[in-house]
Design a protein around this motif. Sequence first.
Motif: not given
Lengths: 126, 841
Positions: B635, B638-640, B642-643, B645-646, B671, B674, B678, B841
């Motif tokens: 979660k 992946r979020n990081d 994805e950021v 990637e974005l 990111t 961060r 994590r 998180g």
Amino acid sequence: MTGARILIVDDDELLCEMLASLFRMSGYEVTVAHDGEAGLTKLAAEGADLIVLDLVMPKMDGLRFLRILPERIAQPPRVIVASASATPEMDKKLGQAEIAAVVRKPVKPALLLATVAEALEKPTGG
Amino acid sequence: MAVAPSKILDAVKGDRDARWAFLIALGIAAIVALLNYASFLTASDGLLLDAGNRASEPTAPKVVVVDPGTQDPAGNFELLERLAETARNLGAVRIGLYSANAPGALPESPSVPLTFGLAELGRVPSADDRIDYAAARIAAADHGISRRQTPSFASANGAIPSFETALAGRLAAKDYFVRMPREQNIPVVSLAQVLANDFHADDFEGMVMIVAPGRDLTEAHLSTPLSKDGARTPASLFSAYAVQSLLDRSEIYAATPWTAFAAILALTLAVAAAMTAFEPKRALAPVLFLGVLSALLAAYLALSFANLLLPITAMIVAIIMAAVGLLLFSEVRQDRRLAAILERAIAMAFGNSPYDAQTEPGRHLTEAAERIGLHHSLVLSVPHSGPASVLGAFRADQDDMPSERTLRLIAADRKDSATSIERPTDWNGEVHSALLSSDDPALVWLYSAPAEGKAPHPAEHAHNIAAAIRQTHEWRNDLSTGARRARRKRPIDAQLASAASLITARSDRIAAGLDGLETAAMIFHLGGFPVHANAQMEALARQAGLTPHGTNLLKTLTALSDFSADHLSELLSAIIRDGVEIRIPAKDFGGLQRILRVAPMLKGTHDIIILEAVDITEQNRLAQQRSAVGNFVDKQLRNDLEVIELGAEIGQASAGEGSHVKEIFFNLSETVQRAIGRLEEVADFLNDTGTSAANVCYPLDARKVVDEALEKVAPFAAEFDVSIETALPGISGFTMAEPKSLLATCEAMLRIVIADTPHGGRVKARLTEELDGTVIEVSGGFGIPFERLMAALDSRSEEVPEEYRALASGFKDVARWQGLSSYWSAVGQGLRFNVKMRRIG
């Protein structure tokens, strides 16, 4: 519908910044809130044409935000849910809420912008 | 004690011991019969005969004894003629007279036949068929008692009938015993009365008249069954009894050797049958009692109705010999069987075991010395002759050996105290000695331990070890193959006791070891009945409502699992048939999750089935933790990413718009930082896995835990008619906790408040997620004094309700997760519990 105001409600500050940059580059005005309660407050104070909403947030999660939104705001704007938790199971919970679209993270910029544009063009349900 | 003959025969056919028993009985019968035949056992027969004889039923008198007084009819022709005439008138059929020799002058054709009992044996032909001559002689007394008479006597001129035979007119077949009933009436009258015709005409009708010896013949007096204490029975009276017996055909004959043997054999076989059919030791007394009683009864019946004297002494001796002999035989056989068992016991006790710590005492004790905290240790081998040698040493060497004399004293078990042993120069602490084995060579342990210390003291450990080794050595010596000759001298039960002690000691240690296992284990015989259960399984079985000693495999599995008895029965059939093991989930007992492993161990007569209840709570917890960490990584990381990637995509799309690109790359950098942070958190979670399970916490969905707790207490709340008002987030983030403990804590908080809430009342349960923390709050109830609540949560007493103990434990766990907990209560204002944990998180 450039110039429209988008409220991003997400507890991930970096993601908020990233989305805000994306939306600003596309000509939108952007405001950011990092939890549901703050989002509702900003919405009441500043208004918005569209809300990009995360689901998992402290204090007030996205689901509660959606439930309270019509109670607090007379004509709430459309909502795009952008969340990694946007699973089919969650879709059922979201089914009753007034939302324009669900975008599962990771968010593809082009798709998000297209979804935002599409949502802004639709008339609000009131 | 009645035993069917067919059963006896079956027993004899099928049982080797029974065959031997009957052969022994036969042998004893033959021996006793021979002894009896050789008159070794007849003395007491006479006594028994006399007793029976005296008790015989009397008959009507057929003989009358005439006391001649001072006259002698045998030598007085005229007197004799008058006597015969009178006797005829009185109805007598024969007159017997005693005479030294055949009288010279005799009446011709006397009125009644006359029989002269002659003192001198010699064949005297009779001129008149109404005058007869016989031998007036009594057979030799048996052990001083005259009870036997001979039908005829041998003389130089051939066999001469006895006086009694001649008077009775019936020749007995052989020597016979005279029946002499105590109540028998043998009239004795005086010659003067007869001659005076003082009687009625038929007073002596059909009777034989015996005239006692006259004055010129001294009549012998005999000891008979009627006068055993003195020679008080006149020979004429004895003859009268003899004639009466012959006329009544009630004379008694001794059993022939073959009859005697048959009687003895019958009894010994009966004894053998009884001793074979029943446990010999228990059967001995009844067999002896009933056997002797039967023999006496048989002898009495034979004497009374068949005029037969059975060898009663021999019969009783045979019964005793057979019973005792068969008991001894049985004991010998039993000893042999026990000896065979003993061999197996020896093999089991230490012969076949590869785990025999006795083989290298030097090494073992040296290692033990260091382990238990002794200062010095020296294990010595001390032969009966020759120098001692060191088998093992800890902080010691050969120079530390005591003097030869001291060693000999210790080896002879004449010194076991440490105090008088000369202290080796560089040894400290108290010096002790122990004799481990008094064999040749003897095994001696010298050690020194700290003089003081907290219990258990090293010296105590050493003493216990030495005592155990010595005891084991003694048992082993009793049983060792090398001491086989000595073993023969020792009673089998003493050897068995040693074997049993050795096995018991080993079994106790194995049982203690099994009890020390974390796994609950139970061993069943293939038949399903329990053989052994360790302490953990006994506790588990009791939790499941079973009595470990009264259960069976199917019942145990049914109680411990959620499977039906039918299903389990099929599973058990399959594992026995195919020899495979199965694993099935167990019910949840005491909050622990277990897997039941059922494994057959099929080894012929030692077929067993092992049931293990393996605690998988920890494995489950670890799996859950792995899943949670994985979920967190999925979660959040992946979020990081994805950021990132974005950001990358936005960067590409906005190429040329300098300010945006700068901002985006700044955010990308943030990111990435961060994401690295994590990853560090994930590393921390993984590191936590290796630490104490109690401290472990990992990211979990707190809402799920609270939901589960609410579900668990729902029936309890319904029972109290209490409603629960909840305020929970629709979707939950990551809270740092351990799910089992958090669940138990939530449940305890809810139960305490529900139990304190009046019927129809309401309890509030709230889960709030802040930016940096998750708060669970449970409130409601009437409330109790705060001090009481505090005391209940602080108490470890069993009297405090379980919920308070669970909550106190949960609060400690929350602190370990770097969380906070608080509680508050006031009478009339309710209770409130708060638990705050880290949220990430």
